[in-house]
Design a protein around this motif. Structure first.
Motif, PDB file in Angstrom:
ATOM      1  N   ILE A  95       0.981  -1.102   0.017  1.00 12.14           N
ATOM      2  CA  ILE A  95      -0.040   0.073   0.051  1.00 12.14           C
ATOM      3  C   ILE A  95       0.734   1.231  -0.088  1.00 12.14           C
ATOM      4  N   ALA A  96       1.932   1.009   0.876  1.00 11.44           N
ATOM      5  CA  ALA A  96       2.834   2.235   0.927  1.00 11.44           C
ATOM      6  C   ALA A  96       3.461   2.638  -0.603  1.00 11.44           C
ATOM      7  N   GLU A  97       3.871   1.627  -1.166  1.00  8.46           N
ATOM      8  CA  GLU A  97       4.628   1.572  -2.344  1.00  8.46           C
ATOM      9  C   GLU A  97       3.602   2.135  -3.476  1.00  8.46           C
ATOM     10  N   VAL A  98       2.335   1.910  -3.574  1.00  6.36           N
ATOM     11  CA  VAL A  98       1.479   2.056  -4.777  1.00  6.36           C
ATOM     12  C   VAL A  98       1.039   3.786  -4.277  1.00  6.36           C
ATOM     13  N   ARG A  99       0.780   3.951  -2.988  1.00  7.65           N
ATOM     14  CA  ARG A  99       0.721   5.229  -2.545  1.00  7.65           C
ATOM     15  C   ARG A  99       1.839   6.222  -3.141  1.00  7.65           C
ATOM     16  N   GLN A 100       2.817   5.743  -2.900  1.00  5.56           N
ATOM     17  CA  GLN A 100       4.272   6.515  -3.368  1.00  5.56           C
ATOM     18  C   GLN A 100       4.092   6.723  -4.805  1.00  5.56           C
ATOM     19  N   GLN A 101       3.781   5.743  -5.499  1.00  9.71           N
ATOM     20  CA  GLN A 101       3.743   5.610  -7.247  1.00  9.71           C
ATOM     21  C   GLN A 101       2.560   6.684  -7.659  1.00  9.71           C
ATOM     22  N   ARG A 102       1.498   6.705  -6.752  1.00  8.94           N
ATOM     23  CA  ARG A 102       0.325   7.678  -7.023  1.00  8.94           C
ATOM     24  C   ARG A 102       0.926   9.119  -6.670  1.00  8.94           C
ATOM     25  N   GLU A 103       1.555   9.285  -5.822  1.00  3.67           N
ATOM     26  CA  GLU A 103       2.081  10.865  -5.317  1.00  3.67           C
ATOM     27  C   GLU A 103       2.991  11.154  -6.238  1.00  3.67           C
ATOM     28  N   GLU A 104       3.931  10.205  -6.730  1.00  2.00           N
ATOM     29  CA  GLU A 104       4.760  10.723  -7.995  1.00  2.00           C
ATOM     30  C   GLU A 104       4.087  11.027  -9.219  1.00  2.00           C
ATOM     31  N   LEU A 105       3.012  10.223  -9.561  1.00  2.00           N
ATOM     32  CA  LEU A 105       2.316  10.476 -10.559  1.00  2.00           C
ATOM     33  C   LEU A 105       1.803  12.070 -10.618  1.00  2.00           C
ATOM     34  N   VAL A 106       1.135  12.076  -9.561  1.00  2.00           N
ATOM     35  CA  VAL A 106       0.457  13.388  -9.427  1.00  2.00           C
ATOM     36  C   VAL A 106       1.415  14.474  -9.495  1.00  2.00           C
ATOM     37  N   TRP A 107       2.441  14.325  -8.673  1.00  2.00           N
ATOM     38  CA  TRP A 107       3.482  15.385  -8.783  1.00  2.00           C
ATOM     39  C   TRP A 107       4.342  15.652 -10.099  1.00  2.00           C
ATOM     40  N   GLU A 108       4.390  14.704 -11.004  1.00  2.00           N
ATOM     41  CA  GLU A 108       4.786  14.754 -12.176  1.00  2.00           C
ATOM     42  C   GLU A 108       3.700  15.508 -13.125  1.00  2.00           C
ATOM     43  N   ARG A 109       2.577  14.973 -13.103  1.00  2.00           N
ATOM     44  CA  ARG A 109       1.619  15.565 -13.785  1.00  2.00           C
ATOM     45  C   ARG A 109       1.115  17.118 -13.507  1.00  2.00           C
ATOM     46  N   SER A 110       1.339  17.360 -12.280  1.00  2.00           N
ATOM     47  CA  SER A 110       0.966  18.916 -11.780  1.00  2.00           C
ATOM     48  C   SER A 110       2.203  19.740 -12.195  1.00  2.00           C
ATOM     49  N   PHE A 111       3.336  18.925 -12.232  1.00  2.00           N
ATOM     50  CA  PHE A 111       4.254  19.566 -12.714  1.00  2.00           C
ATOM     51  C   PHE A 111       4.522  19.919 -14.268  1.00  2.00           C
ATOM     52  N   GLU A 112       4.033  19.382 -15.041  1.00  2.00           N
ATOM     53  CA  GLU A 112       3.733  19.461 -16.381  1.00  2.00           C
ATOM     54  C   GLU A 112       2.826  20.566 -16.587  1.00  2.00           C
ATOM     55  N   HIS A 113       1.726  20.470 -15.760  1.00  2.00           N
ATOM     56  CA  HIS A 113       0.917  21.822 -15.869  1.00  2.00           C
ATOM     57  C   HIS A 113       1.576  23.150 -15.278  1.00  2.00           C
ATOM     58  N   SER A 114       2.334  22.743 -14.453  1.00  2.00           N
ATOM     59  CA  SER A 114       3.009  24.097 -13.840  1.00  2.00           C
ATOM     60  C   SER A 114       3.745  24.818 -14.959  1.00  2.00           C
ATOM     61  N   GLN A 115       4.391  23.852 -15.742  1.00  2.00           N
ATOM     62  CA  GLN A 115       4.894  24.534 -16.936  1.00  2.00           C
ATOM     63  C   GLN A 115       4.233  25.215 -17.772  1.00  2.00           C
ATOM     64  N   ALA A 116       2.795  24.560 -18.212  1.00  2.00           N
ATOM     65  CA  ALA A 116       2.201  25.315 -18.829  1.00  2.00           C
ATOM     66  C   ALA A 116       1.583  26.529 -18.499  1.00  2.00           C
ATOM     67  N   HIS A 117       1.347  26.718 -17.091  1.00  2.00           N
ATOM     68  CA  HIS A 117       0.719  27.753 -16.406  1.00  2.00           C
ATOM     69  C   HIS A 117       1.797  28.691 -15.805  1.00  2.00           C
ATOM     70  N   GLU A 118       2.867  28.791 -16.472  1.00  2.00           N
ATOM     71  CA  GLU A 118       4.194  29.246 -15.949  1.00  2.00           C
ATOM     72  C   GLU A 118       4.009  30.761 -15.270  1.00  2.00           C
ATOM     73  N   GLN A 119       3.127  31.522 -15.952  1.00  2.00           N
ATOM     74  CA  GLN A 119       2.865  32.629 -15.409  1.00  2.00           C
ATOM     75  C   GLN A 119       2.233  32.572 -13.990  1.00  2.00           C
ATOM     76  N   LEU A 120       1.649  31.504 -13.545  1.00  2.00           N
ATOM     77  CA  LEU A 120       0.914  31.491 -12.360  1.00  2.00           C
ATOM     78  C   LEU A 120       1.808  31.050 -11.212  1.00  2.00           C
ATOM     79  N   GLY A 121       3.221  30.609 -11.680  1.00  2.00           N
ATOM     80  CA  GLY A 121       4.165  30.189 -10.486  1.00  2.00           C
ATOM     81  C   GLY A 121       3.918  28.521 -10.470  1.00  2.00           C
ATOM     82  N   SER A 122       4.500  27.881  -9.560  1.00  2.00           N
ATOM     83  CA  SER A 122       4.468  26.755  -8.989  1.00  2.00           C
ATOM     84  C   SER A 122       3.125  26.147  -8.753  1.00  2.00           C
ATOM     85  N   ILE A 123       2.499  25.185  -9.364  1.00  2.00           N
ATOM     86  CA  ILE A 123       1.102  24.571  -9.113  1.00  2.00           C
ATOM     87  C   ILE A 123       1.456  23.106  -8.701  1.00  2.00           C
ATOM     88  N   ARG A 124       2.668  22.587  -8.267  1.00  2.00           N
ATOM     89  CA  ARG A 124       3.029  21.353  -8.019  1.00  2.00           C
ATOM     90  C   ARG A 124       2.385  20.863  -6.930  1.00  2.00           C
TER      91      ARG A 124
END
Ligand SMILES: [Zn+2]
Length: 276
Positions: free
Chosen positions: A21-50
């Motif tokens: 469970i801890a591993e899968v949670r970690q995987q999910r957190e990493e996924l969310v982190w990565e996805r939000s990072f991509e969006h962060s770059q797209a919304h660069e003018q808003l600053g970090s949204i990770r």
């Protein structure tokens, strides 16, 4: 898992499930982190949204609450992530593992928890098996106690026993209010119900004993209280050196009292309890 797993099977399974469970949670957190990072770059003018969690659907991470524009961008990103296949797959995996864990706890209730043990001892048995990090809510469910009860206890890994935390012990000792204490003392004739030692007899110190221990939900009602001298009080508790009372029923207690020199039972006298 079979119908009646052994304790060691349960422990292995618990370790496997919680690690997974801890591993899968970690995987999910990493996924969310990565996805939000991509969006962060797209919304660069808003600053970090990770961020690493979209657990609370409408809850915006505190550090990201500056502007309405930013908040709505984050909501969009969260929505997008929740719809992401991989995110959903990981979430389902977590749900399934948690269901397995639920089942494991049902088995733990059968295999580890015993009617012959009191709540404290059963909690000790669970901690000895699964470690002290098991959530109190689980322990409470299996042992059938209040959710806050395990938090009042400490585990001794060497003896695999549990005891009350020091501040809890102190509070329990003070639990019988002074005025109440006075009434119990009067009812019992200001003397130990078992041996008859009274407050005037030299060093004797009278204490109020809970017949059904507070740890087993014993009440502070007069029926559950009895005056004991400090010697009798320690022998009622220390028979097994554990601090637990040695008898298992109310009758057992009064039987022991009758064996003493005084053998006083307030319930069998006309000094009845109505005065309380
Ligand atoms: Zn006594």
């Amino acid at each position: 898992m079979t119908d009646s797993p052994s304790e060691s099977e349960l422990i292995r399974e618990y370790e496997r499930l919680t690690t997974r469970i801890a591993e899968v949670r970690q995987q999910r957190e990493e996924l969310v982190w990565e996805r939000s990072f991509e969006h962060s770059q797209a919304h660069e003018q808003l600053g970090s949204i990770r961020f690493d969690s979209v657990k609370h659907s409408d809850r915006i991470p505190f550090s990201h609450r500056q502007s309405k524009e930013k908040q709505s961008a984050i909501r969009e990103v969260m929505e997008e992530i929740r719809e992401n296949d991989e995110y959903q797959e990981l979430s389902e995996k977590i749900t399934a593992l948690q269901a397995e864990l639920d089942e494991l706890w049902d088995h733990a209730a059968e295999v580890i928890v015993s009617d012959d043990l009191n709540k404290k001892e059963n909690i000790g048995a669970l901690w000895a098996a699964f470690g002290e990090d098991v959530p109190n809510s689980r322990v409470a469910e299996v042992v059938d106690c209040h959710e806050q009860y395990p938090g009042r206890l400490v585990f001794n890994p060497e003896t695999e026993t549990v005891d009350y935390k020091d501040h809890v012990k102190q509070r329990k000792e003070n639990q019988v209010r002074t005025d109440h204490r006075q009434k119990i003392l009067e009812r019992d004739g200001n003397a130990c119900v078992r041996c008859g030692v009274s407050a005037g007899d030299g060093e004797a110190e009278l204490t109020i004993h809970h017949i059904v221990p507070v740890s087993d939900d014993g009440s502070a009602e007069p029926e559950n209280l009895a005056t004991l001298c400090s010697d009798c009080h320690s022998s009622v508790h220390d028979e097994y050196g554990s601090g637990e009372v040695f008898y298992s029923t109310n009758t057992g207690f009064w039987q022991w009292v009758r064996e003493g020199d005084r053998g006083f039972d307030p319930h069998h006298t006309q000094q009845n309890l109505d005065t309380f």
